[in-house]
Design an enzyme around this catalytic site. Sequence first.
Site, mmCIF file in Angstrom:
data_model
loop_
_atom_site.group_PDB
_atom_site.id
_atom_site.type_symbol
_atom_site.label_atom_id
_atom_site.label_comp_id
_atom_site.label_asym_id
_atom_site.label_seq_id
_atom_site.Cartn_x
_atom_site.Cartn_y
_atom_site.Cartn_z
ATOM 1 N N ARG A 88 -33.185 82.061 -4.061
ATOM 2 C CA ARG A 88 -32.540 80.775 -4.371
ATOM 3 C C ARG A 88 -33.205 80.239 -5.634
ATOM 4 O O ARG A 88 -34.417 80.000 -5.648
ATOM 5 C CB ARG A 88 -32.684 79.806 -3.204
ATOM 6 C CG ARG A 88 -32.005 78.441 -3.426
ATOM 7 C CD ARG A 88 -32.055 77.627 -2.134
ATOM 8 N NE ARG A 88 -31.424 76.318 -2.251
ATOM 9 C CZ ARG A 88 -32.088 75.168 -2.383
ATOM 10 N NH1 ARG A 88 -33.424 75.156 -2.434
ATOM 11 N NH2 ARG A 88 -31.447 74.030 -2.470
ATOM 12 N N ASN A 165 -28.977 70.430 -4.730
ATOM 13 C CA ASN A 165 -30.135 70.341 -3.848
ATOM 14 C C ASN A 165 -30.266 68.937 -3.269
ATOM 15 O O ASN A 165 -30.220 67.937 -3.994
ATOM 16 C CB ASN A 165 -31.415 70.680 -4.624
ATOM 17 C CG ASN A 165 -32.643 70.673 -3.734
ATOM 18 O OD1 ASN A 165 -32.822 71.556 -2.907
ATOM 19 N ND2 ASN A 165 -33.490 69.658 -3.891
ATOM 20 N N GLU A 166 -30.395 68.838 -1.958
ATOM 21 C CA GLU A 166 -30.726 67.588 -1.255
ATOM 22 C C GLU A 166 -30.029 66.382 -1.881
ATOM 23 O O GLU A 166 -30.684 65.454 -2.367
ATOM 24 C CB GLU A 166 -32.242 67.402 -1.244
ATOM 25 C CG GLU A 166 -32.970 68.561 -0.589
ATOM 26 C CD GLU A 166 -34.481 68.406 -0.580
ATOM 27 O OE1 GLU A 166 -34.990 67.369 -1.042
ATOM 28 O OE2 GLU A 166 -35.159 69.335 -0.107
ATOM 29 N N HIS A 232 -32.820 71.816 5.325
ATOM 30 C CA HIS A 232 -34.192 71.982 4.862
ATOM 31 C C HIS A 232 -35.117 71.468 5.960
ATOM 32 O O HIS A 232 -34.975 70.332 6.417
ATOM 33 C CB HIS A 232 -34.412 71.228 3.554
ATOM 34 C CG HIS A 232 -33.621 71.804 2.415
ATOM 35 N ND1 HIS A 232 -33.693 71.300 1.131
ATOM 36 C CD2 HIS A 232 -32.749 72.840 2.375
ATOM 37 C CE1 HIS A 232 -32.887 72.015 0.341
ATOM 38 N NE2 HIS A 232 -32.303 72.945 1.094
ATOM 39 N N TYR A 234 -38.656 70.495 7.177
ATOM 40 C CA TYR A 234 -40.048 70.105 6.939
ATOM 41 C C TYR A 234 -40.503 69.244 8.124
ATOM 42 O O TYR A 234 -40.429 69.687 9.263
ATOM 43 C CB TYR A 234 -40.174 69.399 5.593
ATOM 44 C CG TYR A 234 -39.921 70.328 4.413
ATOM 45 C CD1 TYR A 234 -40.888 71.242 3.994
ATOM 46 C CD2 TYR A 234 -38.699 70.313 3.726
ATOM 47 C CE1 TYR A 234 -40.663 72.114 2.923
ATOM 48 C CE2 TYR A 234 -38.463 71.175 2.659
ATOM 49 C CZ TYR A 234 -39.449 72.065 2.260
ATOM 50 O OH TYR A 234 -39.221 72.923 1.215
ATOM 51 N N GLU A 261 -34.588 75.738 2.907
ATOM 52 C CA GLU A 261 -35.986 75.515 2.523
ATOM 53 C C GLU A 261 -36.780 75.254 3.794
ATOM 54 O O GLU A 261 -36.296 74.634 4.730
ATOM 55 C CB GLU A 261 -36.151 74.296 1.616
ATOM 56 C CG GLU A 261 -35.647 74.424 0.210
ATOM 57 C CD GLU A 261 -36.008 73.196 -0.636
ATOM 58 O OE1 GLU A 261 -36.950 72.453 -0.248
ATOM 59 O OE2 GLU A 261 -35.352 72.981 -1.658
ATOM 60 N N TRP A 290 -39.754 78.010 0.909
ATOM 61 C CA TRP A 290 -40.189 77.274 -0.284
ATOM 62 C C TRP A 290 -41.690 77.467 -0.424
ATOM 63 O O TRP A 290 -42.435 77.120 0.477
ATOM 64 C CB TRP A 290 -39.854 75.788 -0.167
ATOM 65 C CG TRP A 290 -40.161 75.084 -1.447
ATOM 66 C CD1 TRP A 290 -41.376 74.614 -1.866
ATOM 67 C CD2 TRP A 290 -39.248 74.846 -2.525
ATOM 68 N NE1 TRP A 290 -41.291 74.075 -3.128
ATOM 69 C CE2 TRP A 290 -39.986 74.206 -3.548
ATOM 70 C CE3 TRP A 290 -37.898 75.110 -2.728
ATOM 71 C CZ2 TRP A 290 -39.402 73.826 -4.760
ATOM 72 C CZ3 TRP A 290 -37.325 74.723 -3.916
ATOM 73 C CH2 TRP A 290 -38.072 74.089 -4.920
#
Length: 391
Positions: A88, A165-166, A232, A234, A261, A290
């Site tokens: 990516r 992205n995001e 993503h 986290y 990610e 990531w």
Amino acid sequence: MKEPQSRRTLTTVGAAIAAAFGLLFAVFGFAPGNAQAAGTGIHVNNGRILEANGSQFVMRGVNHAYTWYPTQTTAIADIAAKGANTVRVVLSSGDRWTRTSSAQITTLINQCKAAKVICVLEVHDATGYGEDGAATTLDRAAQYWVDNKSALEGQEPYVVVNIANEPWGNSGYTAWTAATKSAIGKLRGAGLHHALMVDGPNWGQDWSNTMRDNAASVFQSDPDRNTIFSIHMYSVYDTAAEVQSYLGAYVNAGLPIVVGEFGANHSDGNPDEDAIMATAQSFQVGYIGWSWSGNGGGVEYLDLVNGFDKNSLTAWGQRFFNGANGIAATARPATIYDRPSQSPSPSQSPLPSKAPNGYPYCASSSSDPDGDGWGWENSASCVVHGGAADH
């Protein structure tokens, strides 16, 4: 490295909502996604990502921050050498950082093809829109792809277009659904028929479940039915239950999901990387770690290698590449690089009916909730393709 600056700590209220919403998917659910994408490249069918020849493709990849490190010209080949089947690549529309040109896009695609990996190309300038004043709109990101259509045409078997992205922070994110549908429509209207990938709001973590709850309608809005959803993971995903709940909601609904990610640690909380990788493998959905190298601002621990050196794995890199459910154990290359001319009949299944041990393959990896590679379907044991029991 500017990417870590976009990782904002969730508010206490937001974190609480995330935990609560993780329990609700079974109640509210999805309308099942409808079937098959048009086109001759990478496409979606019944919630799975397939290559043009019908083979299932499960992304096992690495993020590379190209737009901040354009001189790292061997990064894609180095990532491929570690066994990844996907890279990516961070690009810029020019709204926040130096614009990535059509010529650069072509070079990057050629590097991916030479390294025999699938390219997921993403525009980073929209990161955190609504909360970060420097971020641009999803519509502007979509326009970037239209402007660079010439570099993308004909690359459908090799490239996934990750629109932005995001594309929302923790403010105004309820606009995500309409804006995402509009962005998809803009690309399709311009004649781009690649597989598209869309990130969730809330800095990509979708703690509000805005993407989850609207994924079916977004998918149906794509005339090609060729949109992949990217979460993503986290701090919001710090338990196995949260990971399994979120990914399982898409798998059960027949909608394509990828962990676009994730890391082994983060400044606003400690994600459960073991659960992320195990659940992705069990469900046979993709993940992209990531990131290769170049993180700064206190989150250098997100580097998979030290100083862009493929021979110098960090602790996170060792875990990601060589640990349980990691790249070495689970990545399979795209078949286009070894059987580019193969074209199975429409009735051909991308998987054989039985595993090498003689047991039938499971129709859905969701039948293996504990992740041991064994499922239970039709009152009998079955084997999850690519799982621990697939031997």
